[in-house]
Design an enzyme around this catalytic site. Structure first.
Site, PDB file in Angstrom:
ATOM      1  N   ASP A 278       0.867  -1.169   0.000  1.00  0.00           N
ATOM      2  CA  ASP A 278       0.000   0.000   0.000  1.00  0.00           C
ATOM      3  C   ASP A 278       0.913   1.231   0.000  1.00  0.00           C
ATOM      4  OD1 ASP A 278      -2.137   1.694  -0.025  1.00  0.00           O
ATOM      5  OD2 ASP A 278      -3.126   0.865   1.738  1.00  0.00           O
TER       6      ASP A 278
HETATM    7  C1  BGC Z   1      -5.054   3.269   0.190  1.00  0.00           C
HETATM    8  C2  BGC Z   1      -5.206   2.209  -0.874  1.00  0.00           C
HETATM    9  C3  BGC Z   1      -5.079   2.825  -2.246  1.00  0.00           C
HETATM   10  C4  BGC Z   1      -3.744   3.527  -2.315  1.00  0.00           C
HETATM   11  C5  BGC Z   1      -3.417   4.125  -3.676  1.00  0.00           C
HETATM   12  C6  BGC Z   1      -3.841   4.143  -0.024  1.00  0.00           C
HETATM   13  O1  BGC Z   1      -3.871   5.247   0.810  1.00  0.00           O
HETATM   14  O2  BGC Z   1      -4.966   2.634   1.448  1.00  0.00           O
HETATM   15  O3  BGC Z   1      -6.453   1.563  -0.722  1.00  0.00           O
HETATM   16  O4  BGC Z   1      -5.223   1.853  -3.246  1.00  0.00           O
HETATM   17  O5  BGC Z   1      -3.730   4.566  -1.362  1.00  0.00           O
HETATM   18  O6  BGC Z   1      -4.181   5.234  -3.966  1.00  0.00           O
END
Ligand code: BGC
Length: 764
Positions: free
Chosen positions: A306
């Protein structure tokens, strides 16, 4: 400890299963011939043999797209990229994937840099957070879960994929399959709610919808990325990013099944989670990322962190610095790193020093490149980069119609005393009051590219559905979280002048989603004051809730005679709500999350354990049992609950036999009668309870559902086949098991209704 981590990873690499696992896993994706996969593997390995260590590190580096306009930033570091610098990085082979830039035309320009101006011409992967639609916005995933309709979830995911793929995207960071049992947690809105089975079924539907049935190389396919692996939703206290701590049986029995189901359905990437679990951050966790994911499940896709989750190993106190974090994440099983740039920076020196074997880097690069091959990017790097196709497919009328259908099916009618709903479209004056009466906050917290010109407010929807739009008065009355000067007076005047009041209340999209955990899951105080003032007029009140989680409806809101949950329903929200409010369509949604009696019950799910002192929910004053001092520990509106405009009653559950043979099955049936004058669709739910087991079991578990159409004045019968496989549970030895003995079986309208039949499983 670091030695143990290294050993686990080395063992994984030395099992020699890599090539076979890749072939096996990619075969799971639809229509992918073994010969094609083997040819891709040859091509990818030939490429790896020519790559420098810097180019390898570059393929594992995922960065936010700085080229394309986004209406809003969704993450702290967004919008900080410099297009000129990124162009040079791509030319130098330092980037493998860009995310959250969308658009066919620009996609072609950016891909040209990678394909024509780099030494090896490896195409970029374009990823994006396409969660519940691109330009056409569908209901938030939690709302759509309320439809209890996997086919619908598959169709909306398909439509989202068609729009995304036509905009030059190859991969979506969805679906979120985190089982959400604490409504304080803001990201409940992104998933399928509290139930394991529903999460599994909808994970499969969404993966199939995103990836399609023609193979990942199909121009309409988006690679699905189940997230966040794992147990992210179990954050202590419901506070986003917080620590999780649980037994292996709970991890494997509650939080992992939807991931496993998603991979079995062909998902070929996965995103790690931010949290630490039992002391080890998920993004540096070899038990999750190597032992379970690779060795036990044979997952063949690629693992991406993530957003900056590798770097966050430092803040967790699990890595000393960026270099250490890179080593830990990589050796635990992470293949690609989002945003932090750590893999790009540190992999070359980690390999040079021998701390990370080249074979591990090659393995990660192979997984990323095999994904690009599966997506057909080596054959057509410009797939999806056709602006004309994008113009025709994105935001089409067919998708809007689907959005309205999904929105209608997602609405849950909690309460309808005196059959206040549906309202008549003519002949009565309606006051539509509240902060959500005529606003545009209908998309929910997780859309980036939604068509802002297509956000139908409730007021617009009502006017469109009423014979005389002049009979509608619209008053805001209050802000979402603060009072509005003169608001209550205006609302009371409008209510007094109306025959019926519709109050549109709840949470704004800013109150759920990432980092939006709440300590109190109630309707904000200024809105409660508005309700009280309006109710004092004595007019009948319908409450329409806007929400990204289950809410505590204590107080005047809960006292309203009619209440419907309308979530964030997407672009067609106003039309869909009007369809139900004015009775064009009978509501059919069911709660995917229990609405508790009080917020303090969280975490709460219907499938809790009995405890040694189970409370009798009817004995509110019973002492020394598992209850709270002030309330029984039941839901105000349980999981699975939802009314229709029919008058539905269930008969007794019938079993075709009292015994279930080890390899046999029984039929469970229930007659459902509709004494009303409207045809309805019932979601009949099959629950079981294992009476005695070697690990204590939930008081109920959903095992299946059936959508049953019941005509006005008619009776229909729902029938389920139940066999041993549906009685399995995760045992203390971390294996699925089933034990002979007695089970309770219900076929009922919610998790808090019905009388069980008794079934005995007999070992043959
Ligand atoms: C979130 C993810 C997301 C990623 C990319 C993160 O802050 O937890 O769910 O896919 O950002 O945007």
């Amino acid at each position: 400890m670091s030695d143990r981590r290294t050993q686990t990873s080395r063992r994984a690499m030395l099992t020699g299963a890599l090539g076979m696992a890749i072939i096996g896993g990619l075969m799971a994706a639809p229509r992918r011939a073994a010969a094609q996969v083997a040819a891709d593997l040859d091509r990818v390995d030939a490429l790896i043999a020519r790559m420098t260590i810097e180019e390898k590190a570059g393929q594992l580096n995922v960065l936010a797209d700085p080229f394309r306009f986004r209406p809003q930033n969704v993450n702290p570091l967004d919008g900080q990229g410099d297009p000129a610098r990124m162009t040079q990085m791509i030319r130098d082979g330092q980037v493998g994937c860009l995310f959250n830039g969308v658009g066919a035309d620009a996609g072609r320009r950016i891909q040209t840099i990678a394909v024509e101006e780099t030494r090896l011409g490896i195409p970029l992967l374009f990823a994006a957070d396409i969660i519940h639609g691109l330009k056409t916005v569908f209901p938030v995933p939690l709302a759509e879960a309320a439809a209890f309709d996997p086919d619908l979830a598959m169709r909306t995911a398909r439509a989202a994929a068609v729009e995304g793929a036509a905009s030059g995207i190859h991969q979506t960071y969805a679906p979120m399959v985190d089982v959400a049992r604490d409504q304080r947690w803001g990201r409940v809105v992104e998933g399928a709610g509290e139930d394991i089975w529903l999460n599994e079924v909808l994970a499969v539907a969404r993966v199939k919808g995103f990836q399609g049935d023609k193979g990942l190389a199909d121009r309409d396919a988006l690679l699905a990325t189940p997230k966040h692996f794992a147990a992210y939703s179990a954050a202590l206290g419901g506070m986003d990013y917080n620590t999780t701590d649980m037994s292996d049986a709970t991890l494997r029995g509650t939080f992992l099944p939807p991931f496993k189901a998603a991979f079995d359905a062909g998902a070929l990437s996965v995103m790690t989670a931010f949290n630490d679990i039992n002391g080890v951050p998920a993004s540096g966790n070899p038990y999750l990322l190597t032992q379970i994911l690779r060795e036990e499940w044979g997952f063949a896709g690629y693992v991406v962190t993530d957003y900056t989750a590798d770097q966050e190993l430092i803040a967790h106190g699990f890595a000393a610095d960026g270099r250490d974090a890179t080593r830990i994440a990589l050796m635990a099983g992470v293949d690609a790193s989002i945003v932090s740039g750590l893999f790009l920076e540190h992999i070359p020196s980690l390999v040079a020093s021998g701390e990370v074997p080249m074979a591990r880097v090659d393995q990660a690069v192979r997984r990323v490149l095999m994904t690009k091959a599966a997506l057909g990017l080596f054959d057509d790097p410009y797939r999806g980069c056709d602006p004309e196709r994008e113009r025709v497919l994105v935001g089409s009328q067919a998708h809007r119609d689907l959005s309205r259908e999904a929105a209608v099916k997602s609405i849950v009618l909690l309460k309808n005393d005196g059959d206040l709903l549906p309202l008549k479209p003519a002949g009565q004056k309606i006051a539509l009051i509240g902060p959500f009466a005529d606003d545009k906050d209908v998309f929910g917290p997780w859309t980036i590219w939604g068509d802002e010109s297509r956000r139908i407010s409730l007021a617009d929807g009502f006017r469109g559905a009423m014979d005389d739009a002049g009979a509608l008065t619209v008053v805001q009355g209050s802000d979402v979280e603060g009072p509005l000067s003169g608001g209550i007076d205006a609302a009371v005047r409008a209510a007094a002048d109306a025959d019926v009041v519709v109050l549109a209340l709840g949470e704004s999209s800013r109150m759920s989603g990432e980092a939006q955990s709440r300590t109190e899951i109630d309707i904000p105080a200024p809105q409660r004051a508005l309700v009280e003032a309006v109710q004092a007029t004595g007019k009948p009140v319908v409450v329409l809730l806007r929400n990204g989680r289950a809410l505590d409806l204590t107080g005047p809101v809960g006292d309203a005679p009619a209440i419907a949950v309308t979530w964030f329903l997407g672009g067609e929200m106003g039309h869909a709500v009007a369809d139900v409010v004015f009775g064009k369509i009978s509501p059919s949604g069911r709660l995917p999350v229990s609405f508790p009696m009080r917020g303090g019950q969280q975490p709460f799910s219907y499938d809790h354990k009995a405890t040694g002192r189970p409370a009798d929910p009817t004995l509110a004053t019973q002492e020394y049992t598992a209850r709270y001092r002030d309330i029984a520990n039941v839901a105000r509106y349980p999981f699975g609950h939802g009314l229709t405009y029919g008058k539905v009653t269930y008969g007794a559950v019938a079993l075709s036999g009292a015994e279930l043979a080890w390899d046999g099955s029984v039929e469970v049936s229930v007659a459902v009668s509709n004494a009303g004058d409207r045809d309805v669709e019932e979601t009949v739910q099959l629950y079981i309870h294992d009476r005695v087991a070697s690990l204590t079991q939930p008081v109920r578990r959903l095992r299946n559902i059936q959508k049953l159409r019941v005509g006005a004045g008619e009776t229909a019968t729902a029938r389920f086949t139940l066999d041993r496989s549906q009685l399995l549970f995760m045992g203390g030895d971390s294996r699925l098991t089933v034990e002979p003995g007695q089970f309770h079986v219900w076929a009922s309208s919610s998790a808090q209704t019905g009388e069980p039949a008794v079934l005995t499983l007999v070992r043959g």
